[in-house]
Design an enzyme around this catalytic site. Structure first.
Site, PDB file in Angstrom:
ATOM      1  N   LYS A  33       9.617   6.154 -10.268  1.00 30.46           N
ATOM      2  CA  LYS A  33       8.631   5.733 -11.273  1.00 30.46           C
ATOM      3  C   LYS A  33       7.355   5.274 -10.566  1.00 30.46           C
ATOM      4  O   LYS A  33       7.345   5.056  -9.358  1.00 30.46           O
ATOM      5  CB  LYS A  33       9.219   4.593 -12.110  1.00 30.46           C
ATOM      6  CG  LYS A  33       9.560   3.346 -11.300  1.00 30.46           C
ATOM      7  CD  LYS A  33      10.314   2.324 -12.142  1.00 30.46           C
ATOM      8  CE  LYS A  33      10.731   1.132 -11.292  1.00 30.46           C
ATOM      9  NZ  LYS A  33      11.604   0.196 -12.023  1.00 30.46           N
ATOM     10  N   ARG A 129      15.801  -9.241 -20.653  1.00 27.42           N
ATOM     11  CA  ARG A 129      14.574  -8.466 -20.830  1.00 27.42           C
ATOM     12  C   ARG A 129      14.845  -7.388 -21.869  1.00 27.42           C
ATOM     13  O   ARG A 129      14.370  -7.489 -22.984  1.00 27.42           O
ATOM     14  CB  ARG A 129      14.127  -7.885 -19.478  1.00 27.42           C
ATOM     15  CG  ARG A 129      12.782  -7.202 -19.533  1.00 27.42           C
ATOM     16  CD  ARG A 129      12.337  -6.704 -18.160  1.00 27.42           C
ATOM     17  NE  ARG A 129      13.283  -5.740 -17.564  1.00 27.42           N
ATOM     18  CZ  ARG A 129      13.095  -5.166 -16.387  1.00 27.42           C
ATOM     19  NH1 ARG A 129      12.028  -5.467 -15.649  1.00 27.42           N
ATOM     20  NH2 ARG A 129      13.972  -4.302 -15.918  1.00 27.42           N
ATOM     21  N   TYR A 253     -17.097 -12.990   2.474  1.00 30.73           N
ATOM     22  CA  TYR A 253     -17.332 -13.690   1.205  1.00 30.73           C
ATOM     23  C   TYR A 253     -16.766 -15.099   1.245  1.00 30.73           C
ATOM     24  O   TYR A 253     -15.633 -15.313   1.704  1.00 30.73           O
ATOM     25  CB  TYR A 253     -16.640 -12.948   0.057  1.00 30.73           C
ATOM     26  CG  TYR A 253     -17.341 -11.700  -0.409  1.00 30.73           C
ATOM     27  CD1 TYR A 253     -18.618 -11.747  -0.968  1.00 30.73           C
ATOM     28  CD2 TYR A 253     -16.716 -10.468  -0.309  1.00 30.73           C
ATOM     29  CE1 TYR A 253     -19.242 -10.593  -1.414  1.00 30.73           C
ATOM     30  CE2 TYR A 253     -17.332  -9.313  -0.754  1.00 30.73           C
ATOM     31  CZ  TYR A 253     -18.602  -9.384  -1.305  1.00 30.73           C
ATOM     32  OH  TYR A 253     -19.211  -8.239  -1.745  1.00 30.73           O
ATOM     33  N   MET A 301     -13.829  -5.321  -1.209  1.00 26.80           N
ATOM     34  CA  MET A 301     -13.338  -4.193  -2.001  1.00 26.80           C
ATOM     35  C   MET A 301     -13.075  -2.951  -1.143  1.00 26.80           C
ATOM     36  O   MET A 301     -12.051  -2.277  -1.297  1.00 26.80           O
ATOM     37  CB  MET A 301     -14.338  -3.849  -3.111  1.00 26.80           C
ATOM     38  CG  MET A 301     -13.818  -2.781  -4.054  1.00 26.80           C
ATOM     39  SD  MET A 301     -14.975  -2.302  -5.341  1.00 26.80           S
ATOM     40  CE  MET A 301     -14.938  -3.705  -6.410  1.00 26.80           C
TER      41      MET A 301
HETATM   42  C1  PLP Z   1      12.688   0.038 -11.042  1.00 21.15           C
HETATM   43  C2  PLP Z   1      14.114  -0.036 -11.419  1.00 21.15           C
HETATM   44  C3  PLP Z   1      15.108   0.139 -10.439  1.00 21.15           C
HETATM   45  C4  PLP Z   1      14.817   0.243  -8.965  1.00 21.15           C
HETATM   46  O1  PLP Z   1      14.732  -1.066  -8.449  1.00 21.15           O
HETATM   47  P1  PLP Z   1      14.540  -1.348  -6.894  1.00 21.15           P
HETATM   48  O2  PLP Z   1      14.625  -2.830  -6.770  1.00 21.15           O
HETATM   49  O3  PLP Z   1      13.187  -0.817  -6.535  1.00 21.15           O
HETATM   50  O4  PLP Z   1      15.627  -0.633  -6.188  1.00 21.15           O
HETATM   51  C5  PLP Z   1      16.422   0.186 -10.871  1.00 21.15           C
HETATM   52  N1  PLP Z   1      16.740   0.043 -12.183  1.00 21.15           N
HETATM   53  C6  PLP Z   1      15.819  -0.166 -13.133  1.00 21.15           C
HETATM   54  C7  PLP Z   1      16.231  -0.333 -14.555  1.00 21.15           C
HETATM   55  C8  PLP Z   1      14.472  -0.222 -12.787  1.00 21.15           C
HETATM   56  O5  PLP Z   1      13.563  -0.437 -13.738  1.00 21.15           O
END
Ligand code: PLP
Length: 356
Positions: A33, A129, A253, A301
């Site tokens: 992702k 969640r 800065y 930046m």
């Molecule tokens: C992003 C995600 C993972 C991967 O988690 P990592 O800590 O990067 O291994 C696994 N399961 C779900 C539901 C996620 O959203």
């Protein structure tokens, strides 16, 4: 051309994926992702395509990008569909979906979709969640089955504190889901990176490694459990200007750094717009021509400043590693009060160069 790059070592990615499988003794979704945590989702998917059991992304558009690039492996949507109309595309693109809420089950009930959905039914075992509460879980399971549109259901949950190796909460979450799904003999999908590396007692049929694929420890403190990982991304740039300052002069800065002695300063062509954290304080480590050095002054930046006083051989064009094989991204993240996950996700502007 601007000399700022993320070098992505795809051999290291394969190594880390194999490590996730070997450590977990499970089938593994490579979690790609958010553009593979900034590493390039299509490139990473292609590099793993022949060996990966599947891929996982957050939502539909990320999956479609992979299908359009020719990836034919299973792809799991970790958040499932976000509105009912996406169900048709889930069927069309042959995607697997998480179901975490009753509205999604209602959508399946109401939609005329193919009767071959592959579903990962998520339990909220304590993260609070998304997911069904333990007491709702079997009801959700039976309702899904009754739709007649689901071919496979795998039980899934997510751990909220698995990176804390001395914290009992992960075991408690595991017990909660195990007690409910074990009698049904459901296939299971539990572990993220910190669970795979830190909690070998937790077993499931599928695992979901994300961060560890990219070669970085999911633990805040250094842990030997993560030592076999190979860093995939090296963020690097070069020195584009040098100046010598006497003692007592401010740099950058807000004058957040003053020279305490005559100081030779290098300006590096990378900044927070490239994903380098603005909150990296004075003293954050960098590597310059293979010598350790540090950030001085605030990160701008498009540029940042480093100390060259002790590296006389460094000059215009010298290579600077911000993180990668020598500088640990987790270390930089800790100093900048964030996590390596976020550092990687913010790497958008620099060019990426892939090593096969
Ligand atoms: C992003 C995600 C993972 C991967 O988690 P990592 O800590 O990067 O291994 C696994 N399961 C779900 C539901 C996620 O959203």
């Amino acid at each position: 051309m601007r000399p700022s790059q993320a070098i992505i070592d795809l051999k290291a990615l394969s190594h880390n994926y194999q490590l996730a499988k070997k450590t977990s003794h499970a089938k593994a979704f490579a979690v790609i992702k958010a553009n593979a945590y900034g590493h390039g989702a299509v490139k990473c998917a292609k590099a793993l395509a022949s060996q990966a059991d599947g891929f996982a992304v957050a939502f539909l558009e990320e999956a479609i990008e992979l299908r359009q690039a020719g990836i034919s492996s299973p792809i799991l949507l970790l958040e499932g569909f976000l509105e009912a109309s996406e169900l048709a595309l889930i069927t069309q693109y042959n995607l697997w979906t998480v179901i975490h809420d009753y509205w999604q089950i209602e959508a399946i009930e109401k939609t005329a979709c193919a009767n071959t959905l592959t579903v990962f039914l998520k339990m909220d075992s304590g993260m609070h969640r998304v997911g069904f509460f333990p007491e709702q879980y079997l009801d959700a399971y039976h309702r899904l089955q009754k739709t007649g549109k689901v071919a496979h259901i795998t039980a899934m949950t997510h751990f909220s504190r698995a990176d804390e190796l001395n914290c009992d909460y992960t075991s408690q979450q595991y017990q909660i889901i195990k007690q409910i799904v074990q009698p049904f003999g459901l296939a299971t999908c539990f572990s993220n990176s910190p669970t795979i590396l830190g909690w070998p007692i937790i077993q499931s049929d599928w695992v979901r490694p994300g961060l560890m694929l990219y070669g970085v420890s999911p633990f805040e403190a250094s842990s030997e459990k993560a030592s076999p990982l190979l860093p995939v991304m090296t963020l690097q740039s070069r020195i584009i200007s040098i100046r010598e300052l006497p003692a007592g002069q401010p740099v950058g800065y807000g004058s957040q750094f003053y020279t305490s002695h005559p100081t030779r300063i290098g300006v590096v062509a990378i900044g927070y717009a490239d994903g380098y954290p603005r909150l990296a304080p004075n003293g954050t480590p960098v590597m310059i021509d293979h010598m350790p050095s540090q950030i001085i002054g605030r990160v701008s930046m498009d540029m940042l400043t480093v100390d060259l006083t002790h590296i006389p051989h460094a000059g215009l064009g010298s290579e600077v590693e911000l993180w990668g094989k020598h500088i640990c991204a987790t270390k930089v993240a800790n100093l900048a009060k964030t996590i390596a996950y976020q550092l990687f996700c913010n790497v958008n502007r620099v060019t990426k160069q892939y090593i096969y």
